[in-house]
Design a protein around this motif. Sequence first.
Motif, PDB file in Angstrom:
ATOM      1  N   PHE A   1       0.916  -1.016   0.102  1.00  0.00           N
ATOM      2  CA  PHE A   1       0.128   0.026   0.047  1.00  0.00           C
ATOM      3  C   PHE A   1       0.737   1.342   0.048  1.00  0.00           C
ATOM      4  O   PHE A   1       0.755   2.135  -0.892  1.00  0.00           O
ATOM      5  CB  PHE A   1      -0.838   0.032   1.229  1.00  0.00           C
ATOM      6  CG  PHE A   1      -1.498   1.278   1.507  1.00  0.00           C
ATOM      7  CD1 PHE A   1      -2.661   1.810   0.741  1.00  0.00           C
ATOM      8  CD2 PHE A   1      -1.065   2.127   2.717  1.00  0.00           C
ATOM      9  CE1 PHE A   1      -2.954   3.202   1.158  1.00  0.00           C
ATOM     10  CE2 PHE A   1      -1.623   3.296   3.146  1.00  0.00           C
ATOM     11  CZ  PHE A   1      -2.548   3.889   2.079  1.00  0.00           C
ATOM     12  N   ILE A   2       1.912   1.302   0.913  1.00  0.00           N
ATOM     13  CA  ILE A   2       2.786   2.594   1.057  1.00  0.00           C
ATOM     14  C   ILE A   2       3.451   2.569  -0.156  1.00  0.00           C
ATOM     15  O   ILE A   2       3.573   3.920  -0.782  1.00  0.00           O
ATOM     16  CB  ILE A   2       3.713   2.314   2.228  1.00  0.00           C
ATOM     17  CG1 ILE A   2       3.037   2.470   3.431  1.00  0.00           C
ATOM     18  CG2 ILE A   2       4.616   3.377   2.139  1.00  0.00           C
ATOM     19  CD1 ILE A   2       3.683   2.176   4.700  1.00  0.00           C
ATOM     20  N   ARG A   3       4.091   1.558  -0.727  1.00  0.00           N
ATOM     21  CA  ARG A   3       4.864   1.581  -2.138  1.00  0.00           C
ATOM     22  C   ARG A   3       3.907   2.360  -3.276  1.00  0.00           C
ATOM     23  O   ARG A   3       4.385   2.889  -4.020  1.00  0.00           O
ATOM     24  CB  ARG A   3       5.603   0.364  -2.371  1.00  0.00           C
ATOM     25  CG  ARG A   3       6.772   0.273  -3.202  1.00  0.00           C
ATOM     26  CD  ARG A   3       7.418  -0.896  -3.205  1.00  0.00           C
ATOM     27  NE  ARG A   3       8.646  -0.785  -4.220  1.00  0.00           N
ATOM     28  CZ  ARG A   3       9.671  -0.230  -3.981  1.00  0.00           C
ATOM     29  NH1 ARG A   3       9.924   0.477  -3.082  1.00  0.00           N
ATOM     30  NH2 ARG A   3      10.606  -0.166  -4.983  1.00  0.00           N
ATOM     31  N   ASN A   4       2.736   1.707  -3.398  1.00  0.00           N
ATOM     32  CA  ASN A   4       1.989   2.388  -4.364  1.00  0.00           C
ATOM     33  C   ASN A   4       1.451   3.671  -4.496  1.00  0.00           C
ATOM     34  O   ASN A   4       1.529   4.300  -5.138  1.00  0.00           O
ATOM     35  CB  ASN A   4       0.647   1.296  -4.267  1.00  0.00           C
ATOM     36  CG  ASN A   4       0.829  -0.069  -4.916  1.00  0.00           C
ATOM     37  OD1 ASN A   4       1.954  -0.348  -5.615  1.00  0.00           O
ATOM     38  ND2 ASN A   4      -0.233  -0.926  -4.808  1.00  0.00           N
TER      39      ASN A   4
ATOM     40  N   ILE B   1       8.898   5.837   6.067  1.00  0.00           N
ATOM     41  CA  ILE B   1       8.473   4.705   6.730  1.00  0.00           C
ATOM     42  C   ILE B   1       9.080   3.317   6.081  1.00  0.00           C
ATOM     43  O   ILE B   1       9.302   2.519   6.704  1.00  0.00           O
ATOM     44  CB  ILE B   1       7.166   4.594   6.861  1.00  0.00           C
ATOM     45  CG1 ILE B   1       6.415   5.566   7.866  1.00  0.00           C
ATOM     46  CG2 ILE B   1       6.375   3.126   7.457  1.00  0.00           C
ATOM     47  CD1 ILE B   1       4.769   5.763   7.711  1.00  0.00           C
ATOM     48  N   GLU B   2       8.709   3.653   4.817  1.00  0.00           N
ATOM     49  CA  GLU B   2       9.076   2.327   3.808  1.00  0.00           C
ATOM     50  C   GLU B   2      10.150   1.608   4.120  1.00  0.00           C
ATOM     51  O   GLU B   2      10.213   0.291   4.185  1.00  0.00           O
ATOM     52  CB  GLU B   2       8.835   2.794   2.251  1.00  0.00           C
ATOM     53  CG  GLU B   2       8.504   1.871   1.404  1.00  0.00           C
ATOM     54  CD  GLU B   2       9.810   1.242   0.410  1.00  0.00           C
ATOM     55  OE1 GLU B   2       9.882   0.315  -0.065  1.00  0.00           O
ATOM     56  OE2 GLU B   2      10.840   2.080   0.724  1.00  0.00           O
ATOM     57  N   PRO B   3      11.241   2.261   4.259  1.00  0.00           N
ATOM     58  CA  PRO B   3      12.732   1.308   4.351  1.00  0.00           C
ATOM     59  C   PRO B   3      12.479   0.743   5.811  1.00  0.00           C
ATOM     60  O   PRO B   3      13.298  -0.390   5.722  1.00  0.00           O
ATOM     61  CB  PRO B   3      13.611   2.390   4.666  1.00  0.00           C
ATOM     62  CG  PRO B   3      13.175   3.916   3.969  1.00  0.00           C
ATOM     63  CD  PRO B   3      11.761   3.708   4.325  1.00  0.00           C
ATOM     64  N   HIS B   4      11.615   0.950   6.601  1.00  0.00           N
ATOM     65  CA  HIS B   4      11.673   0.039   8.003  1.00  0.00           C
ATOM     66  C   HIS B   4      10.553  -0.999   7.967  1.00  0.00           C
ATOM     67  O   HIS B   4      10.757  -1.603   8.923  1.00  0.00           O
ATOM     68  CB  HIS B   4      11.568   1.097   9.085  1.00  0.00           C
ATOM     69  CG  HIS B   4      12.853   1.976   9.221  1.00  0.00           C
ATOM     70  ND1 HIS B   4      13.959   1.850   9.368  1.00  0.00           N
ATOM     71  CD2 HIS B   4      12.648   3.394   8.842  1.00  0.00           C
ATOM     72  CE1 HIS B   4      14.644   2.691   9.613  1.00  0.00           C
ATOM     73  NE2 HIS B   4      13.948   3.755   9.035  1.00  0.00           N
TER      74      HIS B   4
ATOM     75  N   VAL C   1      10.736   5.631  12.086  1.00  0.00           N
ATOM     76  CA  VAL C   1      11.109   6.401  10.864  1.00  0.00           C
ATOM     77  C   VAL C   1      12.349   7.150  11.100  1.00  0.00           C
ATOM     78  O   VAL C   1      12.835   7.136  12.169  1.00  0.00           O
ATOM     79  CB  VAL C   1       9.966   7.621  10.855  1.00  0.00           C
ATOM     80  CG1 VAL C   1       8.258   7.049  10.412  1.00  0.00           C
ATOM     81  CG2 VAL C   1       9.856   8.479  11.872  1.00  0.00           C
ATOM     82  N   ASN C   2      12.979   7.542   9.890  1.00  0.00           N
ATOM     83  CA  ASN C   2      14.213   8.269  10.131  1.00  0.00           C
ATOM     84  C   ASN C   2      13.744   9.645  10.656  1.00  0.00           C
ATOM     85  O   ASN C   2      12.956  10.276  10.260  1.00  0.00           O
ATOM     86  CB  ASN C   2      14.854   8.235   8.541  1.00  0.00           C
ATOM     87  CG  ASN C   2      15.446   6.945   8.115  1.00  0.00           C
ATOM     88  OD1 ASN C   2      14.787   6.496   7.181  1.00  0.00           O
ATOM     89  ND2 ASN C   2      16.472   6.629   8.646  1.00  0.00           N
ATOM     90  N   LEU C   3      14.832  10.111  11.493  1.00  0.00           N
ATOM     91  CA  LEU C   3      14.525  11.299  12.218  1.00  0.00           C
ATOM     92  C   LEU C   3      15.019  12.493  11.216  1.00  0.00           C
ATOM     93  O   LEU C   3      16.226  13.038  11.387  1.00  0.00           O
ATOM     94  CB  LEU C   3      15.247  11.315  13.449  1.00  0.00           C
ATOM     95  CG  LEU C   3      14.847  12.466  14.434  1.00  0.00           C
ATOM     96  CD1 LEU C   3      13.105  12.474  14.642  1.00  0.00           C
ATOM     97  CD2 LEU C   3      15.470  12.250  15.642  1.00  0.00           C
TER      98      LEU C   3
END
Length: 991
Positions: free
Chosen positions: A226-229, A344-347, A854-856
Amino acid sequence: MSQFKIYSSSAGSGKTYTLTKEYLKLALANENPYYFRHILAITFTNDSANEMKHRIIQSLKSFAYPQWLSEDEKKKSDFLLANIAQEINEKPEKIRVRAKLVFAKILHNYADFAVSTIDRFVNRIVNAFTRELEIPYNYEVDMDTEQLLHNAIERVLEKVGREDKDELSKFIMNWVKIKIEENQNWLTTGNELATFAKNLMQENAYPFLQELKDFKMQDFKDIHHFIRNEIKDIEKKIIQISQDMLYTFKRYGIEVSNLAGGASGIFGFLGKIEENTVEQIKKIWDDGEAKTVKKLLVDGAEWFSKPKNPPAEWLNLVPELTEQLKDLFRLAKNTAEYPLYKLIEPHIFKIALIQEIELEIAEVKRENNTIHISDTTKKIAEIISSEPVPYIYERVGEKYHHILIDEFQDTSMLQWQNLLPLVENGLSEGNFNLIVGDGKQAIYRWRGGELEQLIFLYKKEWENLQKNKMNEDEALLLAQRYDTLAQYHAVENLNFNYRSRQEIIEFNNDFFEYIKKSDFGVRFPMLEKVYDENFAQQFPKNATQKLKSRGKVELFFIPKANKKNQDVASPDSTQHYTNNTQDNEDDDNISELHSPHQQKTLEIVQQCQAEGWLLGDIAVLVRSNFQGNAIANYLKQQNINVVSQDSLLLQSDNKILFLISLLKVFHQPDNKLAKSDALYLYYKIIKNKAPDATENLEIKEILDKSIVKFYEKFQQEGYSLNLARLSALNLYELVEKLMGIFDLFNTQPKTEYLLRFLDIILEFSLQKQATIAEFLMYWDKKKGNLSINAPADKNAVLITTIHKSKGLEYPIVIMPFVHWKYTPKHDSTVWVHFGEEGLSPNPAKTPPLRVGLVNLKKELAHTSLAPQFEAEKEKLFLESLNILYVGFTRPIHALYILSQFEDKFATKANNPSEISQVNYLFYLYLKHHNLWEEGKMHYILKNGNVMPEILADENDDTFWVEEMVATDTHKTLKLNRKPDYSRIGHILGVQ
């Protein structure tokens, strides 16, 4: 009388004195000399616990045996006694009688003297309730986080390709595939997982992990899809608009030079979009980098600069182009979650593997019959959070009537909520409880410390203390507990500084007051609560007449080094998020990297010597061990004696190496190297000489013969090493026996190394199978980190970190490298809440993801997580400012601050939001007081007449405990009846 008292203590305000007095009041107000068993004092570190034990026992001894005191000591003791007598309404003579009894009972029942760290207390609880907490009987506590995680991650990755783990295999392979598509290094997958898995051991991640425990791997697949789309869909739309506009220019022959702004205008802007996508559009828009482009959004704006009279067909394009540009920015600005999705996606893949990693961690622990040190607090928390009267505390609650908690600002949320039922129980039974803390000295956030707890408790902000509870039942139970505390709430400030000279106190009051009232106070509301209206310290009036000198504060700006060196020399204030790369630097280059700071430090040391100060009066405080080593090496090259982290390592002490070599011989009798080390060290530390030619020949012969000759050598020297008897002892008893055989405590200096070594063996015995082989493996792995606390040495400069200096004081303090950042590092991460709705493609099918990692990064400021991002930045700023406060409040007489000069001080100071290093705070402070002069590098902020004070040697404080017999430490832990003798010597000052 029931009372929940909160002492807000500032640096040098007599916190330990106050805690000691409150403990003694409770212990001496009761006729029962064993009443001390009902008092539990909790501290944050072993050092704090030992100091408090020392103070309590020495105070009892001074009350009981005043004839042993010097005149000065008797005055101090009588003053404390009089205060206690007045506050508990008893006659001093009666207190002396009770003190003698309590003193004797504590010494003979030392295990019941409950002054300990919170970790030790929790371990005792867990040890007593292994069955109830579902912990294996005879478990061992594992403190080696890295090895545990390494083993678990390896086992997870080994499952890839197995038929019974098809879902896991596909999931991990899909992650690798995406990494390859995005030109990322897929070989780092295992390392990424290992780094991420550390979250499983951290308390601050615990509530977030609890939220994720019911998620299935398929749920994470759906959410990731979902996030990637969403990301691709938004990027596709924006790129399409930009391409359409560029195509229009090309179709009508519109060149870059024809458009307003040229290459910096709309043409260049559109050309960047395909590569940088939405986050760059938002950044350019929000940072004001596209002024020319923004003008084009206004109806009637001039799109073309050349020719002066553009063709009609070009002008006819303007309405359509303007609308397309509006759509472009409307899409970007209204898609606030796009940058969030990107963060978010990388984690997602790592979060999805949490349960698999936890299963393997649990399996490793089961196979080894261990629990990790981080498990203890969590296991108790699981029960505490759901039981109105936690059954694991029933017996403990009956035993401890009074809970005294020190250094509360360093206590984690779980630790406090685990202690809360005990406090509540004591209050409900009419007993006194207290906490002591200082929000300005909260510098252990990376260990889980939450300064907000102290602030909210002190200010009675009960709702803020409960806001992080996600479960309604837990929140209700917590609210009931805080209702009890609210009924007995009382506060008191300790803000007289008995440590520093008046000028140093005035500087600190003024500096931190300015920071609080500056724009930083507006940006960070918590700043005003930590440095509140009561934070300013007062100078004791009765101390003025005694002083022969005044305090001094000097600020030096050091010219900025080149970029390569500067990156190394300036540690980031968020080093607790990621590994500090400084430790990997080549020590051979230290002189070049830090020479300006080293040189200025040397100059100040030499200046202090010229003024009559001893080297032992000087302390150099730094942020990292790397910086400390840089200063230490340079000073040693200039023939300045230093006491640094390296010199404090146990492996630097020959007595410890002698004991290690003996243990190696016991373990491997044929180990010639170990036998050689033992014999040569014997000559060096026991006989205080090097072996001569004859003795060298004898040593060589011993090495070539059986182990019997080795023991016979010591027998001939008068040291009885009975192998049969020694073999029957456990590790702790064996080492203690060897210390006694060679009389190491009485014949050798620096006994603190021996005491610390005993402590380490004792701690190891409680965590591992305490065999010689296991301990020697542990020693080889950890010897580079095992050290003592810095001892006083009149002929050496002390070099230590600001964190380790907390609670201590020094006549002269030098602080180099004071220009660290207080903003997040580029690769740091933070746990966040996504809100009640969470993230889900279909909530009916896939549970919404409400929390995540998430990355800060500053892109978070443009998302729905902006408030959480600002809160995290506030915490980082406060921690950095607190580190300054701790360092600035250590000196008695003089403070020398060495910071970095920046050419762009004035430019950045016009916009405080761009400031990211603490050296700018000094610039702003100087500007505020009209002291700043362009190019000036030295400021005398307080110019006192600093004179050395000659202090008399301390009287012998030793109280000998005779006939100390080694005990089985396992039985000591299980039965809680035998004293920890190794600590008694330390507490009583046994030398």
